[in-house]
Design a protein around this motif. Sequence first.
Motif, PDB file in Angstrom:
ATOM      1  N   ASP A  89       0.835  -1.212   0.000  1.00  0.00           N
ATOM      2  CA  ASP A  89       0.000   0.000   0.000  1.00  0.00           C
ATOM      3  C   ASP A  89       0.866   1.256   0.000  1.00  0.00           C
ATOM      4  O   ASP A  89       0.576   2.225  -0.704  1.00  0.00           O
ATOM      5  CB  ASP A  89      -0.929   0.010   1.223  1.00  0.00           C
ATOM      6  CG  ASP A  89      -2.015  -1.046   1.141  1.00  0.00           C
ATOM      7  OD1 ASP A  89      -2.519  -1.286   0.031  1.00  0.00           O
ATOM      8  OD2 ASP A  89      -2.347  -1.624   2.195  1.00  0.00           O
ATOM      9  N   VAL A  90       1.919   1.248   0.790  1.00  0.00           N
ATOM     10  CA  VAL A  90       2.801   2.415   0.873  1.00  0.00           C
ATOM     11  C   VAL A  90       3.501   2.640  -0.467  1.00  0.00           C
ATOM     12  O   VAL A  90       3.587   3.775  -0.959  1.00  0.00           O
ATOM     13  CB  VAL A  90       3.833   2.237   2.016  1.00  0.00           C
ATOM     14  CG1 VAL A  90       4.838   3.375   2.018  1.00  0.00           C
ATOM     15  CG2 VAL A  90       3.125   2.149   3.358  1.00  0.00           C
ATOM     16  N   GLN A  91       3.981   1.577  -1.096  1.00  0.00           N
ATOM     17  CA  GLN A  91       4.678   1.709  -2.381  1.00  0.00           C
ATOM     18  C   GLN A  91       3.725   2.178  -3.476  1.00  0.00           C
ATOM     19  O   GLN A  91       4.084   3.014  -4.311  1.00  0.00           O
ATOM     20  CB  GLN A  91       5.320   0.381  -2.773  1.00  0.00           C
ATOM     21  CG  GLN A  91       6.507   0.019  -1.904  1.00  0.00           C
ATOM     22  CD  GLN A  91       7.021  -1.381  -2.190  1.00  0.00           C
ATOM     23  OE1 GLN A  91       6.493  -2.099  -3.029  1.00  0.00           O
ATOM     24  NE2 GLN A  91       8.073  -1.763  -1.465  1.00  0.00           N
ATOM     25  N   THR A  92       2.510   1.658  -3.464  1.00  0.00           N
ATOM     26  CA  THR A  92       1.523   2.089  -4.456  1.00  0.00           C
ATOM     27  C   THR A  92       1.227   3.572  -4.312  1.00  0.00           C
ATOM     28  O   THR A  92       1.170   4.314  -5.301  1.00  0.00           O
ATOM     29  CB  THR A  92       0.216   1.275  -4.310  1.00  0.00           C
ATOM     30  OG1 THR A  92       0.524  -0.106  -4.443  1.00  0.00           O
ATOM     31  CG2 THR A  92      -0.812   1.690  -5.336  1.00  0.00           C
ATOM     32  N   PHE A  93       1.038   4.013  -3.074  1.00  0.00           N
ATOM     33  CA  PHE A  93       0.761   5.431  -2.846  1.00  0.00           C
ATOM     34  C   PHE A  93       1.938   6.299  -3.264  1.00  0.00           C
ATOM     35  O   PHE A  93       1.768   7.313  -3.937  1.00  0.00           O
ATOM     36  CB  PHE A  93       0.408   5.684  -1.381  1.00  0.00           C
ATOM     37  CG  PHE A  93       0.223   7.142  -1.065  1.00  0.00           C
ATOM     38  CD1 PHE A  93      -0.848   7.844  -1.583  1.00  0.00           C
ATOM     39  CD2 PHE A  93       1.136   7.817  -0.277  1.00  0.00           C
ATOM     40  CE1 PHE A  93      -1.019   9.186  -1.311  1.00  0.00           C
ATOM     41  CE2 PHE A  93       0.976   9.158  -0.005  1.00  0.00           C
ATOM     42  CZ  PHE A  93      -0.114   9.850  -0.518  1.00  0.00           C
ATOM     43  N   ASN A  94       3.142   5.905  -2.869  1.00  0.00           N
ATOM     44  CA  ASN A  94       4.323   6.687  -3.248  1.00  0.00           C
ATOM     45  C   ASN A  94       4.500   6.729  -4.760  1.00  0.00           C
ATOM     46  O   ASN A  94       5.020   7.703  -5.295  1.00  0.00           O
ATOM     47  CB  ASN A  94       5.582   6.120  -2.581  1.00  0.00           C
ATOM     48  CG  ASN A  94       5.699   6.567  -1.137  1.00  0.00           C
ATOM     49  OD1 ASN A  94       5.150   7.589  -0.741  1.00  0.00           O
ATOM     50  ND2 ASN A  94       6.403   5.784  -0.341  1.00  0.00           N
ATOM     51  N   GLY A  95       4.037   5.696  -5.462  1.00  0.00           N
ATOM     52  CA  GLY A  95       4.150   5.677  -6.916  1.00  0.00           C
ATOM     53  C   GLY A  95       3.141   6.570  -7.607  1.00  0.00           C
ATOM     54  O   GLY A  95       3.340   6.945  -8.766  1.00  0.00           O
ATOM     55  N   THR A  96       2.043   6.945  -6.931  1.00  0.00           N
ATOM     56  CA  THR A  96       1.024   7.786  -7.565  1.00  0.00           C
ATOM     57  C   THR A  96       0.980   9.210  -7.025  1.00  0.00           C
ATOM     58  O   THR A  96       0.489  10.107  -7.713  1.00  0.00           O
ATOM     59  CB  THR A  96      -0.382   7.179  -7.383  1.00  0.00           C
ATOM     60  OG1 THR A  96      -0.673   7.085  -5.997  1.00  0.00           O
ATOM     61  CG2 THR A  96      -0.473   5.821  -8.040  1.00  0.00           C
ATOM     62  N   ALA A  97       1.484   9.452  -5.833  1.00  0.00           N
ATOM     63  CA  ALA A  97       1.336  10.769  -5.197  1.00  0.00           C
ATOM     64  C   ALA A  97       1.996  11.880  -5.999  1.00  0.00           C
ATOM     65  O   ALA A  97       1.379  12.913  -6.261  1.00  0.00           O
ATOM     66  CB  ALA A  97       1.890  10.741  -3.782  1.00  0.00           C
ATOM     67  N   ARG A  98       3.224  11.679  -6.417  1.00  0.00           N
ATOM     68  CA  ARG A  98       3.925  12.738  -7.146  1.00  0.00           C
ATOM     69  C   ARG A  98       3.489  12.817  -8.617  1.00  0.00           C
ATOM     70  O   ARG A  98       3.118  13.895  -9.084  1.00  0.00           O
ATOM     71  CB  ARG A  98       5.427  12.548  -6.995  1.00  0.00           C
ATOM     72  CG  ARG A  98       5.908  12.932  -5.606  1.00  0.00           C
ATOM     73  CD  ARG A  98       7.435  12.787  -5.447  1.00  0.00           C
ATOM     74  NE  ARG A  98       7.893  13.288  -4.174  1.00  0.00           N
ATOM     75  CZ  ARG A  98       7.797  12.653  -3.018  1.00  0.00           C
ATOM     76  NH1 ARG A  98       7.240  11.462  -2.987  1.00  0.00           N
ATOM     77  NH2 ARG A  98       8.245  13.188  -1.918  1.00  0.00           N
ATOM     78  N   PRO A  99       3.515  11.711  -9.355  1.00  0.00           N
ATOM     79  CA  PRO A  99       3.161  11.847 -10.770  1.00  0.00           C
ATOM     80  C   PRO A  99       1.676  12.126 -11.023  1.00  0.00           C
ATOM     81  O   PRO A  99       1.334  12.886 -11.923  1.00  0.00           O
ATOM     82  CB  PRO A  99       3.569  10.510 -11.392  1.00  0.00           C
ATOM     83  CG  PRO A  99       3.841   9.570 -10.286  1.00  0.00           C
ATOM     84  CD  PRO A  99       4.036  10.381  -9.050  1.00  0.00           C
ATOM     85  N   GLU A 100       0.775  11.539 -10.229  1.00  0.00           N
ATOM     86  CA  GLU A 100      -0.663  11.695 -10.481  1.00  0.00           C
ATOM     87  C   GLU A 100      -1.247  12.952  -9.844  1.00  0.00           C
ATOM     88  O   GLU A 100      -2.168  13.541 -10.375  1.00  0.00           O
ATOM     89  CB  GLU A 100      -1.434  10.476  -9.958  1.00  0.00           C
ATOM     90  CG  GLU A 100      -1.137   9.194 -10.687  1.00  0.00           C
ATOM     91  CD  GLU A 100      -1.612   9.230 -12.136  1.00  0.00           C
ATOM     92  OE1 GLU A 100      -2.650   9.870 -12.421  1.00  0.00           O
ATOM     93  OE2 GLU A 100      -0.942   8.614 -12.975  1.00  0.00           O
TER      94      GLU A 100
END
Length: 190
Positions: A164-175
């Motif tokens: 969950d943490v990795q998924t969020f970190n992968g979308t927070a900046r680019p999305e």
Amino acid sequence: MRDDGTFDPLLKFIAGAVLAVAAAKVFWQWLTTSFWHWLSMDVRGWITDHPWWSALTGGLVVLAPLLAATLWLFAPRGHVHHWADDVEDEEPPALTYSIHHLDVMDPTDFERACAALLVRDGFLQVQHSGRSGDLGADVTARDHLGRKVVLQCKHYRKPVGSRDVQTFNGTARPEHGADVAPAENLIRGL
């Protein structure tokens, strides 16, 4: 009396009842004999001996309720001034949540509580956007430096997994264009 030095509740009740009956009898006797004699003879005699003081006292007895009623009827309604309003240095009480309070919240209320805590801590432009399809951005805000902060609020009984943490970190900046995405801090802090 009991072994521990206290009285039996039944004995306390009986003693209280005897005292109450005795006090009532004395009061009734005073009321039916002495009081009426005092009221009819002594007070009447004082009033007839001192007519000016009696008029003044009677006038105050009549005018005081009239004055109070007038003030109450014509008193301004609306804002009530509190002396605490004059003190500018006092801050309102801080918003806090107990762990139990957070535990019983549903996920949407938990997200709103996180947003309220950001407002309390001085963040600006705080928005709760938690809904399905938000790509993990439950709350967005701006910090005191103007940086965009994006939060994903997880309300789980078990620890949040690294996926969950990795998924969020992968979308927070680019999305979402986050400058700061404190997923780990928020999860551990609450």
